[in-house]
Scaffold this motif. Structure first.
Motif, PDB file in Angstrom:
ATOM      1  N   ARG A 234      74.808  46.571  19.033  1.00  0.00           N
ATOM      2  CA  ARG A 234      75.086  47.275  17.773  1.00  0.00           C
ATOM      3  C   ARG A 234      74.314  48.362  17.564  1.00  0.00           C
ATOM      4  NH1 ARG A 234      74.751  43.956  13.474  1.00  0.00           N
ATOM      5  NH2 ARG A 234      74.077  45.627  12.175  1.00  0.00           N
ATOM      6  N   LYS A 235      74.732  49.308  16.679  1.00  0.00           N
ATOM      7  CA  LYS A 235      74.160  50.519  16.533  1.00  0.00           C
ATOM      8  C   LYS A 235      72.893  50.004  15.445  1.00  0.00           C
ATOM      9  CE  LYS A 235      77.175  54.221  17.279  1.00  0.00           C
ATOM     10  NZ  LYS A 235      77.833  55.548  16.630  1.00  0.00           N
ATOM     11  N   GLY A 236      71.929  50.687  15.338  1.00  0.00           N
ATOM     12  CA  GLY A 236      70.977  50.890  14.348  1.00  0.00           C
ATOM     13  C   GLY A 236      71.393  51.142  12.857  1.00  0.00           C
TER      14      GLY A 236
ATOM     15  N   GLY B 156      72.697  54.724  12.190  1.00  0.00           N
ATOM     16  CA  GLY B 156      74.043  55.037  12.437  1.00  0.00           C
ATOM     17  C   GLY B 156      75.125  54.408  11.725  1.00  0.00           C
ATOM     18  N   LEU B 157      74.753  53.419  11.113  1.00  0.00           N
ATOM     19  CA  LEU B 157      75.766  52.556  10.358  1.00  0.00           C
ATOM     20  C   LEU B 157      75.864  52.976   8.737  1.00  0.00           C
ATOM     21  CD1 LEU B 157      75.166  49.223  11.948  1.00  0.00           C
ATOM     22  CD2 LEU B 157      77.016  50.632  12.408  1.00  0.00           C
TER      23      LEU B 157
ATOM     24  N   LYS C 152      79.196  47.845  14.867  1.00  0.00           N
ATOM     25  CA  LYS C 152      79.924  48.528  15.845  1.00  0.00           C
ATOM     26  C   LYS C 152      80.278  49.899  15.554  1.00  0.00           C
ATOM     27  CE  LYS C 152      79.544  44.983  18.765  1.00  0.00           C
ATOM     28  NZ  LYS C 152      79.156  43.971  18.023  1.00  0.00           N
ATOM     29  N   SER C 153      80.379  49.983  14.123  1.00  0.00           N
ATOM     30  CA  SER C 153      80.865  51.643  13.691  1.00  0.00           C
ATOM     31  C   SER C 153      82.056  51.979  14.265  1.00  0.00           C
ATOM     32  CB  SER C 153      79.558  52.710  13.947  1.00  0.00           C
ATOM     33  OG  SER C 153      79.691  53.051  15.380  1.00  0.00           O
TER      34      SER C 153
ATOM     35  N   SER D 157      78.624  54.546  27.356  1.00  0.00           N
ATOM     36  CA  SER D 157      77.418  55.590  26.708  1.00  0.00           C
ATOM     37  C   SER D 157      76.395  55.812  27.970  1.00  0.00           C
ATOM     38  CB  SER D 157      76.406  55.046  25.755  1.00  0.00           C
ATOM     39  OG  SER D 157      77.284  54.315  24.509  1.00  0.00           O
TER      40      SER D 157
END
Length: 485
Positions: A237-239, A242-243, A291-292, A443
């Motif tokens: 997951r993004k932090g 970023g969400l 996950k954005s 990434s």
């Protein structure tokens, strides 16, 4: 009302026609492929594996079965079935509005707004699980909004509840979209009665029934695959940094436009509150999944737009506000349809090597194989469309965390599980083309071929392949014994 329904039908039909060349995205292509394998006799959880709960696969089974029965492309059947769902949602919402004795102008606004929001706004999200779930949720939120205003929604409440139950079964996160408007009503009324409405009870029955089916029919998923998903996939997951920006901007814009369009409704007891609560629930689902990916924001965006849009009055609408609102909607639509990290064009290069290949990939990205394999008329020989996604999550956790021995052993077991199934796919499927990615989670540079070759048995199987060429981030391996006829 006939003219209003004709306009709504034109909006939905236009969306369907636009979707014909676009609808086959990676996730939909993957799930349709799994359905076709199930129709061929393979079993989910034994021969085939999917990260998401079983409904994610079986919800597209009617399209796959109908397409095979009548001899048309399954993605076309998906479009037709989703259009039918949207029309049913519009009818249920309109019937509730009729029972609530709303005026013709307000009924028309509801009808045209949701014809647009459910049919045209999705763009590249059309037909994905989130789109289907939000369309199923909309009547429930509409009924809750009518009750908020002290109006009776009539006999459509049970149908609205069934739709909400379906949405929560597709993804349990949608319980937040269902729950927050109800919680707002509980707080406002200082009573538990909103928890016991016909729509809430029917939604709960659907979820409980689905849970019982999964526990009995798909016990292998719960005992074997679900723990690995929780261990290796969900932590990817993004932090929050970023969400959070997207929900803040979208909900902030929704509140700002609501203040401009309907100042009297700009309060906690205003008519737009249930729609705002649903959009906040959509934001929470996005944050929890972490996950954005744009399609995961569809619920957030749909209900955030609905909150001010349903307060529009053409008699008082200022031109500057209309232009600003239209621009905001266009930006949201562009975001929802923004492409995911892509791969270079591969179809022509693969077909130059092998016509209609048996295809396999070594990657953690479903987009490398799907919808490519369908577009080139190939055969997917993998047991999972998600490829080595669990392995990538396990490796990422091992590289970035201080782990206890037991936890590291579980992650190592997941990596071994992925290698074992890759080995079985190569041995049973005999692919003549293998596509190898060179990135981890799109990434980080990563040598997936070296990862596979680290296993002696896999290395022996892969020695039968030669590297034909590199195309961008993808290495194309071809069976040495294959000769194109």
């Amino acid at each position: 009302m006939k003219r209003q329904w004709m306009v709504a039908a034109a909006i939905v039909l236009a969306a369907a026609l636009v979707q014909i060349p676009l609808v086959l995205n990676a996730d939909l292509a993957c799930l349709l492929t799994l359905d076709e394998k199930i129709l061929d006799g393979r079993k989910l959880g034994i021969d085939l594996f999917e990260l998401n709960p079983p409904l994610s696969v079986y919800m597209y089974m009617p399209a796959a079965w109908l397409a095979r029965s009548i001899g048309v492309a399954p993605e076309l059947v998906v479009i037709i079935l989703v259009v039918i769902e949207i029309v049913v949602a519009l009818i249920v919402v309109d019937r509730a509005n009729v029972a609530a004795e709303l005026g013709m102008e307000e009924r028309t606004l509801f009808l045209w707004s949701f014809a647009f929001l459910l049919a045209l706004l999705p763009g590249a999200v059309f037909g994905q699980r989130e789109h289907i779930a939000v369309a199923a949720l909309t009547p429930f939120v509409a009924v809750t909004a009518l009750r908020w205003r002290g109006l009776g929604p009539g006999r459509t409440t049970v149908v609205a509840g069934l739709g909400a139950g379906l949405a929560m079964s597709i993804k349990p996160f949608f319980a937040l979209v269902v729950g927050l408007p109800i919680i707002a009503s509980v707080v406002r009324q200082r009573s538990l009665r909103p928890l016991l409405t016909p729509e809430a009870c029917s939604a709960a029955i659907v979820v409980i029934g689905y849970g019982a089916i999964v526990a009995t029919v798909f016990a292998d998923y719960l005992s074997l695959y679900a723990p690995m998903v929780a261990e290796a996939y969900l932590p990817i997951r993004k932090g929050l940094g970023g969400l959070l920006p997207l929900p803040i901007v979208v909900i902030g814009a929704s509140i700002a436009f609501l203040r401009l369009l309907a100042p009297r409704q700009f309060r906690i007891t205003g008519d737009a509150t249930p729609w705002l609560a649903a959009s906040i629930g959509g934001a929470a689902t996005l944050l929890l999944q972490g996950k954005s990916w744009p399609y995961m924001a569809f619920g957030l965006c749909t209900f955030a737009i609905a909150a001010p849009l349903l307060q529009v009055s053409t008699r008082t609408l200022r031109k500057s506000v209309a232009i600003g609102g239209a621009a905001a909607i266009v930006l949201i639509a562009a975001y929802l349809s923004s492409p995911s990290p892509g791969f270079p064009p591969l179809a022509e290069r693969i077909q130059a090597l092998v016509k209609h290949p048996r295809l396999l990939t070594i990657t953690d990205h479903v987009g490398l194989s799907h919808p490519l394999v369908r577009q080139i008329g190939g055969a997917w020989v993998g047991s999972s469309c998600g490829a080595q996604l669990l392995a990538s999550g396990a490796m990422l956790r091992e590289s970035s965390s201080q782990l206890a021995d037991a936890e590291r052993a579980r992650l190592d077991g997941i990596i071994k599980f992925e290698r074992r199934h890759l080995l079985e796919d190569i041995r049973k499927g005999r692919p003549n083309i293998i596509l190898v990615d060179t990135y981890l989670l799109s990434s980080f540079p990563f040598d997936w071929l070296a990862w596979a070759n680290a296993d002696p048995e896999l290395r022996a199987e892969l020695s039968r392949y030669r590297e034909a060429e590199d195309v961008g981030r993808v290495r194309i391996l071809v069976d040495r014994s294959y000769q194109d006829q």
